[in-house]
Design a protein around this motif. Structure first.
Motif, PDB file in Angstrom:
ATOM      1  N   UNK A   1      31.876 -31.112  -0.037  1.00 13.74           N
ATOM      2  CA  UNK A   1      32.495 -31.777   1.111  1.00 13.74           C
ATOM      3  C   UNK A   1      31.928 -30.654   2.034  1.00 13.74           C
ATOM      4  N   UNK A   2      31.740 -31.364   3.324  1.00 14.84           N
ATOM      5  CA  UNK A   2      31.137 -30.340   4.666  1.00 14.84           C
ATOM      6  C   UNK A   2      31.986 -29.074   4.605  1.00 14.84           C
ATOM      7  N   UNK A   3      33.354 -29.400   4.442  1.00 13.08           N
ATOM      8  CA  UNK A   3      34.145 -28.217   4.940  1.00 13.08           C
ATOM      9  C   UNK A   3      33.727 -27.039   3.829  1.00 13.08           C
ATOM     10  N   UNK A   4      33.558 -27.292   2.615  1.00 13.14           N
ATOM     11  CA  UNK A   4      33.425 -26.243   1.597  1.00 13.14           C
ATOM     12  C   UNK A   4      31.854 -25.780   1.702  1.00 13.14           C
ATOM     13  N   UNK A   5      31.023 -26.843   2.313  1.00 15.77           N
ATOM     14  CA  UNK A   5      29.582 -26.226   2.417  1.00 15.77           C
ATOM     15  C   UNK A   5      29.647 -25.081   3.537  1.00 15.77           C
ATOM     16  N   UNK A   6      30.513 -25.317   4.714  1.00 16.45           N
ATOM     17  CA  UNK A   6      30.642 -24.383   5.744  1.00 16.45           C
ATOM     18  C   UNK A   6      30.988 -22.967   5.095  1.00 16.45           C
ATOM     19  N   UNK A   7      32.233 -23.205   4.274  1.00 19.51           N
ATOM     20  CA  UNK A   7      32.969 -22.166   3.681  1.00 19.51           C
ATOM     21  C   UNK A   7      32.062 -21.260   2.694  1.00 19.51           C
ATOM     22  N   UNK A   8      31.083 -22.131   2.112  1.00 22.06           N
ATOM     23  CA  UNK A   8      29.998 -21.097   1.138  1.00 22.06           C
ATOM     24  C   UNK A   8      28.959 -20.452   1.707  1.00 22.06           C
ATOM     25  N   UNK A   9      28.350 -21.240   2.820  1.00 24.55           N
ATOM     26  CA  UNK A   9      27.362 -20.660   3.449  1.00 24.55           C
ATOM     27  C   UNK A   9      27.859 -19.585   4.305  1.00 24.55           C
ATOM     28  N   UNK A  10      29.010 -19.621   4.910  1.00 25.65           N
ATOM     29  CA  UNK A  10      29.616 -18.541   5.583  1.00 25.65           C
ATOM     30  C   UNK A  10      29.784 -17.151   4.581  1.00 25.65           C
TER      31      UNK A  10
END
Length: 329
Positions: A301-310
Motif C-alpha cells: 500500500x502507498x502508506x507502507x511505501x511512504x513508511x519504508x522509503x522514509x
C-alpha cells in the motif's frame, strides 16, 4: 590556492564511498533475484519484462537530475531543500510562456531555466553572503517557489505544444530522451568533479571550510555557484518532465528533494560534506527507483511505501553519522 598534497588528500576522501557504492550495487542485483525466487508467479514475470525495466529507467530520470546536482552540493558541505519546488516552478513558467505568452519553445525553455537559476542564486546569496543556515534558507524558498508555481500554473498547464512534448517523449534506441540527457549530464558532472581543479575544490571545502578559506579558496563564490548550478539542473529536470508528460504540473516536485538526498547518501555522500561521486549518485537513484518499483509490484500500500522509503532515509543518515563518528574517534 590548494597544494598538490591537499588535492590528493581530497581524492583520498572519496575512497570510503566506494565500498558503499559496491555494496549498494550488489544489493541492486540480489534484491530482484531473491524476490524472483520467492515469488516466481506474481513477481518474476512482471519485473523482468522489457516494459517494466524501461519504466524503472524512465521514472528515475527526474530524481536522477536532482541527485546529480545534490551530489555536487553535498560534496561541498551544503544541501538544498527547495529543488523540488524549483523544478515545478521552472516547468510551470516554461508552460505559461508557451501557452499564455505565445513564446517560441526555445525562448520559453530559456525563460524557465533562467528563473530556476535565479532561484538557485538567491539561495546561494543568502547562505554564502548573508550567512543564513542552508536548512532555513531553502525551507523558506521552498515555500516561495511552490507558491509561485501554484500562482502561475494552478493545478497544472496542459495541452503543451507538440514541438515541446515531442522531445521528451522521443525514444532514441528504445530509451526515452530524459534518460539519455541524464546520462549526458552525469558524464559531464563526473568529469568535472573528478578531473577539473575548480570542482575538486568542493571536496576540500566540504571537508574543512575554514581551512579551505585560509588556503586561498573563494568559499563564498563556490557556494553561490553550487546553489545556482543546482537551480539550473532542477529547472532542467522540471522542464524535461513537463515535456515528457505534456503537462507542466505545479506539484510534480513535491517531496523529490528528500528522495534525491536519500539517493546520494546511499550512494556514498555525507551530510558533513567532503565525499561522494556521481557514479554513487546514479547507483543510489537506481536503488530508490528499484525499491519503489518492487513495492508497487508486490502490491504494498502507498502508506507502507511512504513508511519504508522514509525508513531508508533515516537509516542512510544514521549509518553516515556513525561512520563519521568512527572516523573521528
Amino acid at each position: 590556492m590548494t597544494s598538490t598534497g591537499e588535492m590528493s588528500g581530497a581524492r583520498q576522501r572519496t575512497l570510503p564511498a566506494v565500498s558503499r557504492e559496491l555494496g549498494l550495487a550488489i544489493l541492486i542485483i540480489l534484491l530482484p533475484l531473491v524476490l524472483s525466487v520467492m515469488y516466481p508467479v506474481s513477481f518474476k514475470p512482471l519485473f523482468w519484462s522489457a516494459g517494466n525495466l524501461s519504466a524503472i529507467l524512465r521514472n528515475l530520470a527526474f530524481e536522477g537530475f536532482l541527485a546529480v546536482g545534490m551530489m555536487l552540493m553535498l560534496v561541498g558541505g551544503v544541501f538544498d531543500l527547495s529543488v523540488g519546488a524549483m523544478a515545478s516552478m521552472a516547468g510551470v513558467v516554461t508552460g505559461w510562456l508557451m501557452k499564455n505568452a505565445g513564446a517560441p519553445v526555445p525562448l520559453a525553455v530559456l525563460g524557465g531555466l533562467a528563473v530556476a537559476a535565479l532561484g538557485g542564486f538567491l539561495n546561494g546569496f543568502m547562505v554564502a553572503k548573508v550567512r543564513v543556515n542552508a536548512l532555513i534558507t531553502t525551507l523558506g524558498t521552498m515555500g516561495i517557489f511552490k507558491g509561485v508555481a501554484l500562482l502561475i500554473g494552478g493545478p497544472g498547464i496542459t495541452f503543451l505544444p507538440a514541438s515541446f512534448t515531442r522531445f521528451g517523449q522521443a525514444e532514441p534506441l528504445g530509451v526515452q530522451t530524459p534518460v539519455w540527457l541524464l546520462l549526458a549530464l552525469a558524464l559531464v558532472a563526473h568529469y568535472c568533479l573528478a578531473h577539473t581543479r575548480f570542482f575538486r575544490q568542493y571536496y576540500y571545502l566540504g571537508s574543512n571550510p575554514k581551512a579551505a578559506h585560509l588556503s586561498g579558496i573563494n568559499v563564498e563564490r563556490l557556494q553561490v555557484f553550487s546553489f545556482t548550478l543546482m537551480g539550473l539542473i532542477a529547472g532542467l529536470a522540471g522542464i524535461i518532465y513537463a515535456s515528457r508528460i505534456a503537462t507542466a504540473s505545479s506539484t510534480v516536485g513535491d517531496g523529490k528533494e528528500l528522495g534525491a538526498i536519500t539517493a546520494v547518501i546511499l550512494g556514498g555522500a555525507s551530510l558533513s560534506g567532503g565525499k561522494g561521486t556521481i557514479v554513487g549518485a546514479l547507483i543510489g537513484v537506481y536503488f530508490m527507483a528499484l525499491m519503489q518499483n518492487v513495492l508497487i509490484l508486490l502490491r504494498v500500500s502507498s502508506e507502507w511505501q511512504s513508511i519504508l522509503l522514509g525508513a531508508v532515509l533515516v537509516t542512510a543518515v544514521a549509518v553516515d553519522s556513525m561512520m563519521n563518528r568512527n572516523k573521528k574517534s
